[in-house]
Write a protein that holds these residues in place. Structure first.
Motif, mmCIF file in Angstrom:
data_model
loop_
_atom_site.group_PDB
_atom_site.id
_atom_site.type_symbol
_atom_site.label_atom_id
_atom_site.label_comp_id
_atom_site.label_asym_id
_atom_site.label_seq_id
_atom_site.Cartn_x
_atom_site.Cartn_y
_atom_site.Cartn_z
ATOM 1 N N MET A 93 9.150 -15.007 -11.185
ATOM 2 C CA MET A 93 7.876 -14.292 -11.235
ATOM 3 C C MET A 93 7.136 -14.460 -9.906
ATOM 4 N N ASN A 94 6.634 -13.351 -9.373
ATOM 5 C CA ASN A 94 5.923 -13.391 -8.103
ATOM 6 C C ASN A 94 4.549 -14.027 -8.257
ATOM 7 N N ALA A 95 4.034 -14.557 -7.151
ATOM 8 C CA ALA A 95 2.667 -15.075 -7.165
ATOM 9 C C ALA A 95 1.674 -13.931 -7.347
ATOM 10 N N LEU A 96 1.962 -12.782 -6.719
ATOM 11 C CA LEU A 96 1.075 -11.617 -6.816
ATOM 12 C C LEU A 96 1.890 -10.348 -6.905
ATOM 13 N N ASP A 97 1.541 -9.498 -7.853
ATOM 14 C CA ASP A 97 2.137 -8.172 -8.012
ATOM 15 C C ASP A 97 1.006 -7.164 -8.174
ATOM 16 N N ILE A 98 0.827 -6.289 -7.201
ATOM 17 C CA ILE A 98 -0.152 -5.202 -7.312
ATOM 18 C C ILE A 98 0.631 -3.905 -7.493
ATOM 19 N N ARG A 99 0.317 -3.202 -8.573
ATOM 20 C CA ARG A 99 1.079 -1.996 -8.904
ATOM 21 C C ARG A 99 0.139 -0.816 -9.131
ATOM 22 N N GLY A 100 0.279 0.199 -8.283
ATOM 23 C CA GLY A 100 -0.487 1.433 -8.456
ATOM 24 C C GLY A 100 -1.986 1.233 -8.486
ATOM 25 N N LEU A 101 -2.507 0.334 -7.662
ATOM 26 C CA LEU A 101 -3.936 0.016 -7.688
ATOM 27 C C LEU A 101 -4.755 1.148 -7.065
ATOM 28 N N ARG A 102 -5.703 1.653 -7.855
ATOM 29 C CA ARG A 102 -6.682 2.620 -7.370
ATOM 30 C C ARG A 102 -8.077 2.076 -7.651
ATOM 31 N N LEU A 103 -8.922 2.145 -6.640
ATOM 32 C CA LEU A 103 -10.272 1.607 -6.758
ATOM 33 C C LEU A 103 -11.254 2.649 -6.250
ATOM 34 N N ARG A 104 -12.175 3.045 -7.127
ATOM 35 C CA ARG A 104 -13.211 4.008 -6.757
ATOM 36 C C ARG A 104 -14.563 3.323 -6.704
ATOM 37 N N LEU A 105 -15.392 3.748 -5.759
ATOM 38 C CA LEU A 105 -16.751 3.245 -5.628
ATOM 39 C C LEU A 105 -17.732 4.397 -5.802
ATOM 40 N N PRO A 106 -18.937 4.115 -6.301
ATOM 41 C CA PRO A 106 -19.942 5.177 -6.443
ATOM 42 C C PRO A 106 -20.238 5.839 -5.099
ATOM 43 N N GLY A 107 -20.357 7.165 -5.118
ATOM 44 C CA GLY A 107 -20.718 7.895 -3.905
ATOM 45 C C GLY A 107 -19.559 8.275 -3.018
ATOM 46 N N THR A 108 -18.326 7.967 -3.422
ATOM 47 C CA THR A 108 -17.153 8.339 -2.619
ATOM 48 C C THR A 108 -16.423 9.503 -3.285
ATOM 49 N N ALA A 109 -15.808 10.336 -2.447
ATOM 50 C CA ALA A 109 -15.105 11.504 -2.959
ATOM 51 C C ALA A 109 -13.645 11.212 -3.269
ATOM 52 N N ARG A 110 -13.168 10.065 -2.811
ATOM 53 C CA ARG A 110 -11.779 9.692 -3.042
ATOM 54 C C ARG A 110 -11.693 8.183 -3.232
ATOM 55 N N PRO A 111 -10.580 7.694 -3.770
ATOM 56 C CA PRO A 111 -10.461 6.245 -3.968
ATOM 57 C C PRO A 111 -10.459 5.493 -2.633
ATOM 58 N N VAL A 112 -11.109 4.327 -2.599
ATOM 59 C CA VAL A 112 -11.055 3.494 -1.404
ATOM 60 C C VAL A 112 -9.723 2.746 -1.331
ATOM 61 N N LEU A 113 -9.107 2.514 -2.473
ATOM 62 C CA LEU A 113 -7.726 2.054 -2.555
ATOM 63 C C LEU A 113 -6.976 3.082 -3.381
ATOM 64 N N ASP A 114 -5.893 3.597 -2.838
ATOM 65 C CA ASP A 114 -5.250 4.760 -3.448
ATOM 66 C C ASP A 114 -3.760 4.517 -3.670
ATOM 67 N N GLY A 115 -3.423 3.939 -4.826
ATOM 68 C CA GLY A 115 -2.025 3.745 -5.185
ATOM 69 C C GLY A 115 -1.356 2.613 -4.438
ATOM 70 N N VAL A 116 -2.042 1.481 -4.282
ATOM 71 C CA VAL A 116 -1.500 0.356 -3.516
ATOM 72 C C VAL A 116 -0.466 -0.412 -4.347
ATOM 73 N N ASP A 117 0.709 -0.623 -3.765
ATOM 74 C CA ASP A 117 1.757 -1.472 -4.332
ATOM 75 C C ASP A 117 2.027 -2.601 -3.342
ATOM 76 N N LEU A 118 1.992 -3.847 -3.824
ATOM 77 C CA LEU A 118 2.156 -4.988 -2.926
ATOM 78 C C LEU A 118 2.613 -6.198 -3.729
ATOM 79 N N THR A 119 3.525 -6.982 -3.151
ATOM 80 C CA THR A 119 3.984 -8.200 -3.821
ATOM 81 C C THR A 119 3.970 -9.378 -2.847
ATOM 82 N N VAL A 120 3.706 -10.562 -3.396
ATOM 83 C CA VAL A 120 3.800 -11.812 -2.651
ATOM 84 C C VAL A 120 4.607 -12.771 -3.508
ATOM 85 N N GLY A 121 5.767 -13.185 -3.022
ATOM 86 C CA GLY A 121 6.595 -14.123 -3.767
ATOM 87 C C GLY A 121 6.091 -15.543 -3.626
ATOM 88 N N ARG A 122 6.534 -16.420 -4.492
ATOM 89 C CA ARG A 122 6.172 -17.831 -4.388
ATOM 90 C C ARG A 122 6.774 -18.418 -3.108
#
Length: 318
Positions: free
Chosen positions: A1-30
């Motif tokens: 199991m990885n220390a960190l697994d980010i899958r399809g992360l999308r993050l929207r903030l008020p007042g923005t027309a698009r996600p500030v994070l748009d489909g982020v995939d990232l892993t960090v192994g132990r």
């Protein structure tokens, strides 16, 4: 199991027309060091902070952020507190802004584990002394105040504090920015030794490609909230496949750089107040075609570039 697994992360903030994070995939192994690089405003710090559930006010997140297999985005307040005092920890940019100048170093190091009941006061004090030794400082610093320490020493204290709860994931958000060159080198070497000693997964956030090359096993290059390219550090720096990665490398000062002005990337990153179609880098890329402006590129493979026209070894100028 990885220390960190980010899958399809999308993050929207008020007042923005698009996600500030748009489909982020990232892993960090132990026991692995992963660098996340890119220009200021690309989303590097936001990505790392999601691993601790530190989202901006009004943020709406989609996807998964798994730390040791648990999704941070679905945790309640009590579980998040436990995560932040044990499973994962962050080293911030400016140690003087992160440490209360009125409290002793020993109180700063032991506070989180004693308040949560993870350790008794005596055990916490012993652990703090051990970690100060591990980062090259003496136990006599436990009784000193932050104003009595240099910037490099304070950053070492921050690293010791992050390790107090035996985290499996360490998030380093440009931890050498406020330090001189000599202290930078010492902190980078220290992080490498601690990773090997404690087996901690390290996500190293930086805009400095030289630092990323020196410390990381793998690299993610981020642009406008998306991962532009990822791959093993040596392969990515020797033969970048995304025009943005190549442009970043071309603008980095080197000892063998010819005299004259450094290369620069023309244009500006896309505005968050406007919708984005196609490749985020298309407006600044010399290789862009109609398909780049119309379709979002996908990335595949070990060294993958989210690009419709990835560079080959004979064409790595951007």
């Amino acid at each position: 199991m990885n220390a960190l697994d980010i899958r399809g992360l999308r993050l929207r903030l008020p007042g923005t027309a698009r996600p500030v994070l748009d489909g982020v995939d990232l892993t960090v192994g132990r026991g692995e060091t992963v660098a996340l690089v890119g220009e200021s405003g690309s989303g590097k710090t936001l990505t790392s902070r999601t691993a601790l559930g530190l989202l901006p006010p009004g943020a709406a997140a989609e996807g998964e952020v798994l730390v040791d297999g648990e999704d941070v985005l679905t945790m309640d307040a009590a579980r998040l507190r436990a995560l932040r005092t044990g499973t994962a920890a962050m080293i911030f940019q400016d140690p003087r802004a992160a440490i209360n100048p009125l409290r002793r170093i020993g109180d700063f190091l032991t506070e989180s584990v004693t308040l949560t009941g993870t350790m008794g006061r005596a055990d916490a004090r012993h652990r703090a002394a051990e970690l100060l030794d591990a980062v090259g400082l003496g136990p006599e610093l436990l009784r000193r105040h932050p104003g009595q320490l240099s910037g490099g020493m304070l950053q070492r204290v921050m690293i010791a504090a992050a390790l107090m709860g035996d985290p499996i994931l360490l998030l380093a958000d440009e931890p050498t920015t406020a330090l001189d060159v000599t202290s930078q080198a010492e902190v980078i070497a220290l992080l490498g030794r601690l990773r090997e000693r404690f087996g901690t997964g390290l996500l190293f956030v930086t805009h400095d490609l030289g630092l990323a090359a020196a410390i990381s096993d793998r690299v993610y290059v981020m642009y406008a909230g998306r991962i532009a390219e990822t791959g093993p550090a040596r392969a990515l720096f020797d033969h970048p496949r995304h025009p943005y990665t190549a442009a970043l490398l071309a603008s980095t000062p080197r000892l063998d750089t010819p005299p004259g002005r450094l290369a620069a990337i023309d244009g500006q990153p896309p505005d968050l107040r406007q919708e984005l179609t196609g490749c985020a880098f298309a407006a600044r890329c010399r290789y862009a075609t109609d398909v780049c402006r119309e379709q979002v590129p996908e990335a595949h493979g070990e060294q993958s570039a989210a690009c419709h026209h990835p560079l080959d070894r004979s064409r790595t100028d951007a």
